[in-house]
Scaffold this motif. Sequence first.
Motif, PDB file in Angstrom:
ATOM      1  N   LEU A 106      -9.830   3.284  -6.220  1.00  0.00           N
ATOM      2  CA  LEU A 106      -8.685   4.145  -6.353  1.00  0.00           C
ATOM      3  C   LEU A 106      -7.666   3.294  -7.459  1.00  0.00           C
ATOM      4  CD1 LEU A 106      -8.141   5.207  -2.811  1.00  0.00           C
ATOM      5  CD2 LEU A 106      -8.798   6.735  -4.886  1.00  0.00           C
ATOM      6  N   GLY A 107      -8.222   2.696  -8.470  1.00  0.00           N
ATOM      7  CA  GLY A 107      -7.357   2.226  -9.337  1.00  0.00           C
ATOM      8  C   GLY A 107      -6.474   1.045  -8.990  1.00  0.00           C
ATOM      9  N   GLY A 108      -7.027   0.218  -8.013  1.00  0.00           N
ATOM     10  CA  GLY A 108      -6.048  -0.714  -7.566  1.00  0.00           C
ATOM     11  C   GLY A 108      -5.354  -0.706  -6.523  1.00  0.00           C
ATOM     12  N   VAL A 109      -5.133   0.795  -5.974  1.00  0.00           N
ATOM     13  CA  VAL A 109      -4.087   1.091  -5.010  1.00  0.00           C
ATOM     14  C   VAL A 109      -4.733   1.485  -3.724  1.00  0.00           C
ATOM     15  CG1 VAL A 109      -2.618   3.046  -4.583  1.00  0.00           C
ATOM     16  CG2 VAL A 109      -2.864   2.298  -6.895  1.00  0.00           C
ATOM     17  N   LEU A 110      -4.382   0.298  -2.798  1.00  0.00           N
ATOM     18  CA  LEU A 110      -4.790   0.477  -1.407  1.00  0.00           C
ATOM     19  C   LEU A 110      -4.330   1.635  -0.818  1.00  0.00           C
ATOM     20  CD1 LEU A 110      -6.109  -0.780   1.331  1.00  0.00           C
ATOM     21  CD2 LEU A 110      -4.126  -2.112   1.607  1.00  0.00           C
ATOM     22  N   THR A 111      -4.832   2.517  -0.331  1.00  0.00           N
ATOM     23  CA  THR A 111      -4.401   3.932   0.205  1.00  0.00           C
ATOM     24  C   THR A 111      -4.657   4.110   1.469  1.00  0.00           C
ATOM     25  OG1 THR A 111      -4.584   4.747  -2.327  1.00  0.00           O
ATOM     26  CG2 THR A 111      -4.129   6.462  -0.599  1.00  0.00           C
TER      27      THR A 111
ATOM     28  N   VAL B 207     -15.451   7.846  -2.996  1.00  0.00           N
ATOM     29  CA  VAL B 207     -14.671   6.813  -2.521  1.00  0.00           C
ATOM     30  C   VAL B 207     -14.819   6.040  -1.304  1.00  0.00           C
ATOM     31  CG1 VAL B 207     -12.280   6.174  -2.159  1.00  0.00           C
ATOM     32  CG2 VAL B 207     -12.560   8.195  -3.647  1.00  0.00           C
TER      33      VAL B 207
ATOM     34  N   TYR C 276      -0.406   8.423   2.866  1.00  0.00           N
ATOM     35  CA  TYR C 276      -0.039   9.968   2.392  1.00  0.00           C
ATOM     36  C   TYR C 276      -0.100  10.291   3.923  1.00  0.00           C
ATOM     37  CZ  TYR C 276      -0.450   9.023  -2.552  1.00  0.00           C
ATOM     38  OH  TYR C 276      -0.538   8.492  -3.734  1.00  0.00           O
TER      39      TYR C 276
ATOM     40  N   ARG D 148     -16.202  12.216  -1.746  1.00  0.00           N
ATOM     41  CA  ARG D 148     -16.073  12.225  -3.299  1.00  0.00           C
ATOM     42  C   ARG D 148     -16.197  11.031  -3.817  1.00  0.00           C
ATOM     43  NH1 ARG D 148     -10.593  15.314  -1.538  1.00  0.00           N
ATOM     44  NH2 ARG D 148     -11.562  17.327  -0.916  1.00  0.00           N
TER      45      ARG D 148
ATOM     46  N   HIS E  84       0.962  -1.178  -0.055  1.00  0.00           N
ATOM     47  CA  HIS E  84      -0.068   0.003   0.139  1.00  0.00           C
ATOM     48  C   HIS E  84       0.913   1.222  -0.054  1.00  0.00           C
ATOM     49  CE1 HIS E  84       0.754  -0.219   4.280  1.00  0.00           C
ATOM     50  NE2 HIS E  84       0.711   1.106   4.375  1.00  0.00           N
ATOM     51  N   VAL E  85       0.150   2.275  -0.248  1.00  0.00           N
ATOM     52  CA  VAL E  85       0.914   3.630   0.052  1.00  0.00           C
ATOM     53  C   VAL E  85       0.273   4.320   0.933  1.00  0.00           C
ATOM     54  CG1 VAL E  85      -0.555   4.618  -2.030  1.00  0.00           C
ATOM     55  CG2 VAL E  85       1.994   5.656  -1.370  1.00  0.00           C
TER      56      VAL E  85
ATOM     57  N   ILE F  16     -12.951  12.848   1.331  1.00  0.00           N
ATOM     58  CA  ILE F  16     -12.547  11.878   0.493  1.00  0.00           C
ATOM     59  C   ILE F  16     -13.931  11.023   0.262  1.00  0.00           C
ATOM     60  CG2 ILE F  16     -11.264   9.712  -0.181  1.00  0.00           C
ATOM     61  CD1 ILE F  16      -8.846  11.352   0.853  1.00  0.00           C
TER      62      ILE F  16
ATOM     63  N   LEU G 122      -8.435   3.635   2.529  1.00  0.00           N
ATOM     64  CA  LEU G 122      -9.174   3.849   1.555  1.00  0.00           C
ATOM     65  C   LEU G 122      -9.459   2.376   0.640  1.00  0.00           C
ATOM     66  CD1 LEU G 122      -8.140   7.460   0.608  1.00  0.00           C
ATOM     67  CD2 LEU G 122      -9.790   6.900   2.488  1.00  0.00           C
TER      68      LEU G 122
END
Lengths: 129, 129
Positions: free
Chosen positions: B119-124, B95, B78, B93, B75-76, B90, B114
């Motif tokens: 989110l385009g397959g990105v665990l955020t 998500v 922020y 919006r 994951h990423v 968020i 999230l």
Amino acid sequence: MGIACASLDAAIERYEGVFGLTVASRETNSEQGVREAMMVVSGEPAASYVQLLEPLGPDTPVGKFLARRGEGIHHVGYAVRDVTAALEAIGGRGVRLVDSRPRHGSMGASIAFLHPGDLGGVLTELVQH
Amino acid sequence: MGIACASLDAAIERYEGVFGLTVASRETNSEQGVREAMMVVSGEPAASYVQLLEPLGPDTPVGKFLARRGEGIHHVGYAVRDVTAALEAIGGRGVRLVDSRPRHGSMGASIAFLHPGDLGGVLTELVQH
């Protein structure tokens, strides 16, 4: 961080709309087989980027990634002062290099990839701005 | 960036030995089902971290990730000033939220995930230090 996406336009819209990131550059890199956008992650003095990557075709590295795993995080890039020196040092520590010499990356950078097989499955890029 | 690894000790050794990163903290988070280490990526005034994650068992989220995809980027995250406010914005919006309210993360942070499906397959992850 590089993210593989099926549609660059849709991905840009998502990162603008959901997270408020802005596009720093859009480029096509035929050598790497991608259309791409660099999105600036704000709030840091040393900028970080989300790099959105749409493959130019199915036989490109990102095209194969998409077919195999779907959209998602493709690689991580670290900024280095001297990519040639970093490649030499890291190669000397037993890590296989995908690129034995630097290639052209986004926004005029010199880049090189390291082999994920020696780095716990993480495709890792060195980036000299 | 969170990286799933089979052996935390081996992964720490790799990031120390290959990239010269240093351990900022080691923790066990039973709620998340991981043993983990935060490795500081130097050279930036606002610190970035590589978070190495070893599952406590096969039935944890990271354990299932390892079984399905092998070691790699999980994951990423922020940094945000106010994770509760960011979640609300968020979510508004469109998500989907994995965590509707913040949980305990590394180094005393409040975190929330999230849904990658929006989110385009990105665990955020959002991280309030």
